[in-house]
Scaffold this motif. Structure first.
Motif, mmCIF file in Angstrom:
data_model
loop_
_atom_site.group_PDB
_atom_site.id
_atom_site.type_symbol
_atom_site.label_atom_id
_atom_site.label_comp_id
_atom_site.label_asym_id
_atom_site.label_seq_id
_atom_site.Cartn_x
_atom_site.Cartn_y
_atom_site.Cartn_z
ATOM 1 N N PRO A 36 0.847 -1.302 0.044
ATOM 2 C CA PRO A 36 0.038 0.028 0.110
ATOM 3 C C PRO A 36 0.980 1.366 -0.059
ATOM 4 N N LEU A 37 0.315 2.171 -0.645
ATOM 5 C CA LEU A 37 1.057 3.566 -0.749
ATOM 6 C C LEU A 37 0.189 4.604 0.327
ATOM 7 N N PRO A 38 0.822 5.207 1.019
ATOM 8 C CA PRO A 38 0.202 6.260 1.625
ATOM 9 C C PRO A 38 -0.931 7.144 0.603
ATOM 10 N N ASN A 39 -1.854 7.384 1.136
ATOM 11 C CA ASN A 39 -3.091 8.214 0.213
ATOM 12 C C ASN A 39 -2.468 9.483 0.005
ATOM 13 N N TRP A 40 -1.509 10.175 0.823
ATOM 14 C CA TRP A 40 -1.222 11.510 0.493
ATOM 15 C C TRP A 40 -0.147 11.578 -0.593
ATOM 16 N N ILE A 41 0.308 10.522 -0.987
ATOM 17 C CA ILE A 41 1.128 10.659 -2.378
ATOM 18 C C ILE A 41 0.377 10.855 -3.600
ATOM 19 N N SER A 42 -0.723 9.796 -3.599
ATOM 20 C CA SER A 42 -1.572 10.058 -4.827
ATOM 21 C C SER A 42 -2.378 11.261 -4.891
ATOM 22 N N LEU A 43 -2.922 11.766 -3.590
ATOM 23 C CA LEU A 43 -3.551 13.112 -3.538
ATOM 24 C C LEU A 43 -2.471 14.105 -4.106
ATOM 25 N N ALA A 44 -1.270 14.173 -3.662
ATOM 26 C CA ALA A 44 -0.215 15.273 -3.828
ATOM 27 C C ALA A 44 -0.041 15.064 -5.445
ATOM 28 N N VAL A 45 -0.028 14.074 -6.272
ATOM 29 C CA VAL A 45 0.219 13.968 -7.451
ATOM 30 C C VAL A 45 -1.051 14.505 -8.207
ATOM 31 N N ALA A 46 -2.353 14.219 -7.843
ATOM 32 C CA ALA A 46 -3.719 14.722 -8.558
ATOM 33 C C ALA A 46 -3.639 16.111 -8.267
ATOM 34 N N ILE A 47 -3.127 16.641 -7.045
ATOM 35 C CA ILE A 47 -3.128 18.278 -6.733
ATOM 36 C C ILE A 47 -2.478 19.050 -7.761
ATOM 37 N N LEU A 48 -1.311 18.426 -7.916
ATOM 38 C CA LEU A 48 -0.435 18.840 -8.920
ATOM 39 C C LEU A 48 -1.059 18.964 -10.467
ATOM 40 N N GLY A 49 -1.683 17.848 -10.334
ATOM 41 C CA GLY A 49 -2.627 17.641 -11.758
ATOM 42 C C GLY A 49 -3.608 18.725 -12.033
ATOM 43 N N VAL A 50 -4.048 18.929 -10.889
ATOM 44 C CA VAL A 50 -5.037 20.246 -10.971
ATOM 45 C C VAL A 50 -4.465 21.706 -11.107
ATOM 46 N N ILE A 51 -3.330 21.931 -10.250
ATOM 47 C CA ILE A 51 -2.407 23.085 -10.559
ATOM 48 C C ILE A 51 -2.004 23.390 -11.652
ATOM 49 N N LEU A 52 -1.602 22.597 -12.339
ATOM 50 C CA LEU A 52 -0.981 22.864 -13.791
ATOM 51 C C LEU A 52 -2.040 23.399 -14.866
ATOM 52 N N PRO A 53 -3.110 22.727 -15.003
ATOM 53 C CA PRO A 53 -4.031 23.339 -15.808
ATOM 54 C C PRO A 53 -4.756 24.669 -15.365
ATOM 55 N N LEU A 54 -4.819 24.956 -14.231
ATOM 56 C CA LEU A 54 -5.202 26.372 -13.565
ATOM 57 C C LEU A 54 -4.472 27.300 -14.055
ATOM 58 N N VAL A 55 -3.055 27.152 -13.818
ATOM 59 C CA VAL A 55 -1.953 27.999 -13.998
ATOM 60 C C VAL A 55 -1.901 28.301 -15.473
ATOM 61 N N ALA A 56 -1.957 27.192 -16.477
ATOM 62 C CA ALA A 56 -1.714 27.185 -17.937
ATOM 63 C C ALA A 56 -3.179 28.233 -18.272
ATOM 64 N N ALA A 57 -4.355 27.747 -17.716
ATOM 65 C CA ALA A 57 -5.537 28.613 -17.961
ATOM 66 C C ALA A 57 -5.295 30.113 -17.670
ATOM 67 N N ILE A 58 -4.815 30.589 -16.521
ATOM 68 C CA ILE A 58 -4.620 31.834 -16.372
ATOM 69 C C ILE A 58 -3.801 32.526 -17.348
ATOM 70 N N SER A 59 -2.485 31.632 -17.598
ATOM 71 C CA SER A 59 -1.677 32.190 -18.787
ATOM 72 C C SER A 59 -2.494 32.632 -20.082
ATOM 73 N N PHE A 60 -3.418 31.835 -20.539
ATOM 74 C CA PHE A 60 -4.147 31.982 -21.653
ATOM 75 C C PHE A 60 -5.079 33.087 -21.587
ATOM 76 N N ARG A 61 -5.575 33.356 -20.457
ATOM 77 C CA ARG A 61 -6.639 34.422 -20.202
ATOM 78 C C ARG A 61 -5.856 35.783 -20.013
ATOM 79 N N ARG A 62 -4.665 35.567 -19.468
ATOM 80 C CA ARG A 62 -3.911 36.954 -19.459
ATOM 81 C C ARG A 62 -3.296 37.335 -21.008
#
Length: 153
Positions: A36-62
């Protein structure tokens, strides 16, 4: 048939479909669990996955250009700053991290094959058509950008 899929299915729908297939595969092949992997590892990877598109969308909007993945011809400018210096597709890369986080959470080796399947689909039916259209629209400027930033990482 293959060309008929180009730019047709929104990437978010592809992510949901692949995530569902990953869950199905994990339930069909329970014998290849890892962890078993600690759930925080999968959560951290998924959160990074949410942050990247948000940062990218902000760049496009700007830059006052479209973020709509089905209409790359409406792009008004090439964004080359910020996260776009590292990757040409931070939104799709973020979605890949979400799927990786999901696969780690599921803890199933076979389910992780959803990630390369997602990347294959995105390369063939979303990214390459976008690149073709952007090359036609922006010519050498886009080619120069392609030589400086990787498609994924």
């Amino acid at each position: 048939m293959m060309k008929a899929l180009e730019l047709k299915i929104p990437p978010v729908i592809i992510v949901v479909l692949v995530a569902g297939l990953m869950l199905l595969v994990a339930s069909l092949f329970p014998q290849v669990q890892f962890g078993p992997l600690p759930n925080w590892i999968s959560l951290a990877v998924a959160i990074l996955g949410v942050i990247l598109p948000l940062v990218a969308a902000i760049s496009f909007r700007r830059a006052q250009t479209t973020v709509h993945p089905s209409n790359p011809e409406k792009t008004s400018t090439i964004v080359t700053t910020g996260i776009y210096r590292v990757t040409r597709n931070p939104m799709y890369l973020g979605f890949a991290f979400i799927l990786l986080g999901w696969g780690l959470y599921l803890g199933n080796m076979v389910a992780l094959f959803g990630l390369p399947a997602y990347m294959f689909y995105m390369n063939a039916f979303q990214i390459k058509p976008e690149e073709r259209i952007l090359t036609e629209k922006f010519g050498q400027a886009y080619q120069d950008y392609r030589s400086k930033a990787n498609r994924w990482l």
